[in-house]
Design a protein around this motif. Sequence first.
Motif, mmCIF file in Angstrom:
data_model
loop_
_atom_site.group_PDB
_atom_site.id
_atom_site.type_symbol
_atom_site.label_atom_id
_atom_site.label_comp_id
_atom_site.label_asym_id
_atom_site.label_seq_id
_atom_site.Cartn_x
_atom_site.Cartn_y
_atom_site.Cartn_z
ATOM 1 N N VAL A 12 -13.403 12.097 0.326
ATOM 2 C CA VAL A 12 -12.115 11.623 0.832
ATOM 3 C C VAL A 12 -11.981 10.123 0.610
ATOM 4 O O VAL A 12 -10.951 9.622 0.152
ATOM 5 C CB VAL A 12 -11.970 11.954 2.335
ATOM 6 C CG1 VAL A 12 -10.772 11.260 2.929
ATOM 7 C CG2 VAL A 12 -11.864 13.441 2.532
ATOM 8 N N ASP A 13 -13.058 9.390 0.933
ATOM 9 C CA ASP A 13 -13.015 7.930 0.822
ATOM 10 C C ASP A 13 -12.766 7.496 -0.614
ATOM 11 O O ASP A 13 -11.937 6.621 -0.881
ATOM 12 C CB ASP A 13 -14.344 7.370 1.332
ATOM 13 C CG ASP A 13 -14.317 5.872 1.455
ATOM 14 O OD1 ASP A 13 -13.305 5.362 1.964
ATOM 15 O OD2 ASP A 13 -15.286 5.223 1.042
ATOM 16 N N LEU A 14 -13.460 8.142 -1.564
ATOM 17 C CA LEU A 14 -13.296 7.746 -2.959
ATOM 18 C C LEU A 14 -11.895 8.094 -3.458
ATOM 19 O O LEU A 14 -11.280 7.309 -4.185
ATOM 20 C CB LEU A 14 -14.360 8.425 -3.836
ATOM 21 C CG LEU A 14 -15.788 7.923 -3.613
ATOM 22 C CD1 LEU A 14 -16.758 8.659 -4.493
ATOM 23 C CD2 LEU A 14 -15.884 6.432 -3.871
ATOM 24 N N VAL A 15 -11.363 9.270 -3.046
ATOM 25 C CA VAL A 15 -10.004 9.649 -3.463
ATOM 26 C C VAL A 15 -9.001 8.644 -2.917
ATOM 27 O O VAL A 15 -8.116 8.166 -3.638
ATOM 28 C CB VAL A 15 -9.674 11.078 -2.974
ATOM 29 C CG1 VAL A 15 -8.197 11.371 -3.137
ATOM 30 C CG2 VAL A 15 -10.485 12.089 -3.746
ATOM 31 N N LEU A 16 -9.167 8.253 -1.640
ATOM 32 C CA LEU A 16 -8.242 7.290 -1.050
ATOM 33 C C LEU A 16 -8.321 5.952 -1.773
ATOM 34 O O LEU A 16 -7.305 5.313 -2.039
ATOM 35 C CB LEU A 16 -8.556 7.079 0.430
ATOM 36 C CG LEU A 16 -8.012 8.098 1.411
ATOM 37 C CD1 LEU A 16 -8.376 7.703 2.826
ATOM 38 C CD2 LEU A 16 -6.506 8.190 1.281
ATOM 39 N N LYS A 17 -9.535 5.527 -2.087
ATOM 40 C CA LYS A 17 -9.683 4.233 -2.759
ATOM 41 C C LYS A 17 -9.047 4.268 -4.138
ATOM 42 O O LYS A 17 -8.525 3.261 -4.628
ATOM 43 C CB LYS A 17 -11.159 3.862 -2.879
ATOM 44 C CG LYS A 17 -11.649 3.120 -1.651
ATOM 45 C CD LYS A 17 -13.062 2.597 -1.845
ATOM 46 C CE LYS A 17 -13.547 1.971 -0.554
ATOM 47 N NZ LYS A 17 -14.975 2.199 -0.337
ATOM 48 N N ALA A 18 -9.091 5.464 -4.793
ATOM 49 C CA ALA A 18 -8.554 5.551 -6.143
ATOM 50 C C ALA A 18 -7.040 5.641 -6.145
ATOM 51 O O ALA A 18 -6.378 5.033 -6.989
ATOM 52 C CB ALA A 18 -9.155 6.760 -6.852
ATOM 53 N N PHE A 19 -6.439 6.401 -5.199
ATOM 54 C CA PHE A 19 -5.010 6.674 -5.294
ATOM 55 C C PHE A 19 -4.168 5.956 -4.258
ATOM 56 O O PHE A 19 -2.956 5.880 -4.402
ATOM 57 C CB PHE A 19 -4.762 8.183 -5.207
ATOM 58 C CG PHE A 19 -5.338 8.927 -6.374
ATOM 59 C CD1 PHE A 19 -4.735 8.841 -7.615
ATOM 60 C CD2 PHE A 19 -6.488 9.682 -6.234
ATOM 61 C CE1 PHE A 19 -5.260 9.504 -8.699
ATOM 62 C CE2 PHE A 19 -7.023 10.353 -7.313
ATOM 63 C CZ PHE A 19 -6.412 10.263 -8.553
ATOM 64 N N ALA A 20 -4.775 5.470 -3.174
ATOM 65 C CA ALA A 20 -3.988 4.763 -2.154
ATOM 66 C C ALA A 20 -4.820 3.605 -1.634
ATOM 67 O O ALA A 20 -5.295 3.628 -0.502
ATOM 68 C CB ALA A 20 -3.603 5.713 -1.035
ATOM 69 N N TYR A 21 -5.014 2.598 -2.468
ATOM 70 C CA TYR A 21 -5.959 1.532 -2.137
ATOM 71 C C TYR A 21 -5.527 0.759 -0.892
ATOM 72 O O TYR A 21 -6.332 0.493 -0.011
ATOM 73 C CB TYR A 21 -6.121 0.593 -3.322
ATOM 74 C CG TYR A 21 -7.226 -0.414 -3.103
ATOM 75 C CD1 TYR A 21 -8.547 0.005 -3.130
ATOM 76 C CD2 TYR A 21 -6.946 -1.734 -2.855
ATOM 77 C CE1 TYR A 21 -9.575 -0.885 -2.909
ATOM 78 C CE2 TYR A 21 -7.968 -2.636 -2.635
ATOM 79 C CZ TYR A 21 -9.277 -2.212 -2.664
ATOM 80 O OH TYR A 21 -10.283 -3.088 -2.443
ATOM 81 N N GLU A 22 -4.223 0.420 -0.823
ATOM 82 C CA GLU A 22 -3.723 -0.348 0.317
ATOM 83 C C GLU A 22 -4.013 0.382 1.625
ATOM 84 O O GLU A 22 -4.483 -0.190 2.597
ATOM 85 C CB GLU A 22 -2.207 -0.555 0.184
ATOM 86 C CG GLU A 22 -1.820 -1.541 -0.899
ATOM 87 C CD GLU A 22 -2.400 -2.917 -0.627
ATOM 88 O OE1 GLU A 22 -2.264 -3.380 0.524
ATOM 89 O OE2 GLU A 22 -2.997 -3.516 -1.547
#
Lengths: 215, 243
Positions: A87-97
């Motif tokens: 989840v963390d990596l997906v969030l960092k990739a697609f919704a960084y803010e």
Amino acid sequence: MGLLSKKDAKLITDPLLDNNPITIQVLGICSALAITAELEASIVMSVSVMFVLGLGNVVISLMRNIIPSKIRIIVQLIVVATLVIIVDLVLKAFAYELSKTLSVFVGLIITNCIIMGRFEAFALGNGPWRAFLDGIGNSIGYGAILIVVGFFRELLGSGTLLGIKVLGDPIEKTGLYAIGYENNGFMLLSPMALIVVGIIIWIQRSKNTSLIEEN
Amino acid sequence: MEHLELFFKSIFIDNMVFATFLGMCSYLAVSKKVSTAVGLGAAVIFVLAVTVPLNWLLDQYILQEGALSWLGEEYAEYDLSFLSFIMFIATIATMVQLVEIIVEKFSPSLYNSLGIFLPLIAVNCAILGGSLFMQSREIPTLGLSLTYGIGSGIGWFLAILAIAAIREKIRYSSVPPALRGLGITFIITGLMAIGFMSFGGMLTGGDEEKKEISKVDSKIEKKELITEDAKEIVADNTNTNKQ
């Protein structure tokens, strides 16, 4: 519902009200309070928890006969930690803010009591399909509270919903602000999250008096 | 001074419960009696003081970008920080088990008072939260991370002690039926959090801001001086050209 038997459907609907993870089971409060200053963050958090809890329940339920009971907590933590890293990596990739706003609270899904609680109470004793439904049901119940709290805090605190100015522009004095309405900045501070959840519990228990605790 | 500042900051300003809501589950579940609250609070201080420095070492020498350079130059570019969740939680779970065994062996009386709480602590958000905040706030030295661990543990201890004392007293008052138990606890915690917000100005007096402003001013003045000098030089040159 053709797909779900009555018993299965109850797994999803029960946690919504009468057995809500936050207001009745008192699980997973930490993250519920810290990130609800904005509606968007609450929605993302609910979806993340749904992913982790749904899949985690299935994995634990599949492994329930081969996990030695003495080390089950460590096995459960490793399963959750792996899912949370995804989840963390997906969030960092697609919704960084957004991942910056949520900061450590994505990581804290690991120790979210709701997850360990459902693993212990349900997934270790039931088959994968029922465990999956239980995970989805509980995370919807969790998400519902998060979204309600996030809705009120963002609406009253900054006059926006999902970043859209629904009450008009506070600087140019349009909409409600033209007649002297002011944002209540206090809603954005952390103590108000507690008080809003307290009020939700109050309303729920006045409606359903069987839930009232002894003093 | 640095230590003292971080210590008080982690107890009062960044209080685990009131500022970041960490460890709320056990905070609500185990705060019905003062004696059990003290036991759990002490166990949290203890475990935080052990795990935060340990995870600091892990973060510094294994997980961070470039942290593996002590292995040799070819490892200098490795960035394992995506593994930090799994490493931290594994460390915490192991340490809690270890601490339980050691305490049982050497101090049975302490084990009897802390024993039942120790397994609970492995899944207490406050413990993992302590390590994650240590990582995201980039605490620079091992000593400071120990101070941070102990400080936030004491902050959590104070919070659970206070709410347990209030809940013992509230038993004698007539709370509206629907608010009894969980509801009133939430609202009291909210009010306590508002109280704790007043500590916010404790460390940032007016002095620091003034200093910063004067620094900026002096920089601007210097720039102006430089530009004036340059103008004069240019003017000189033009004069010489005319002559």
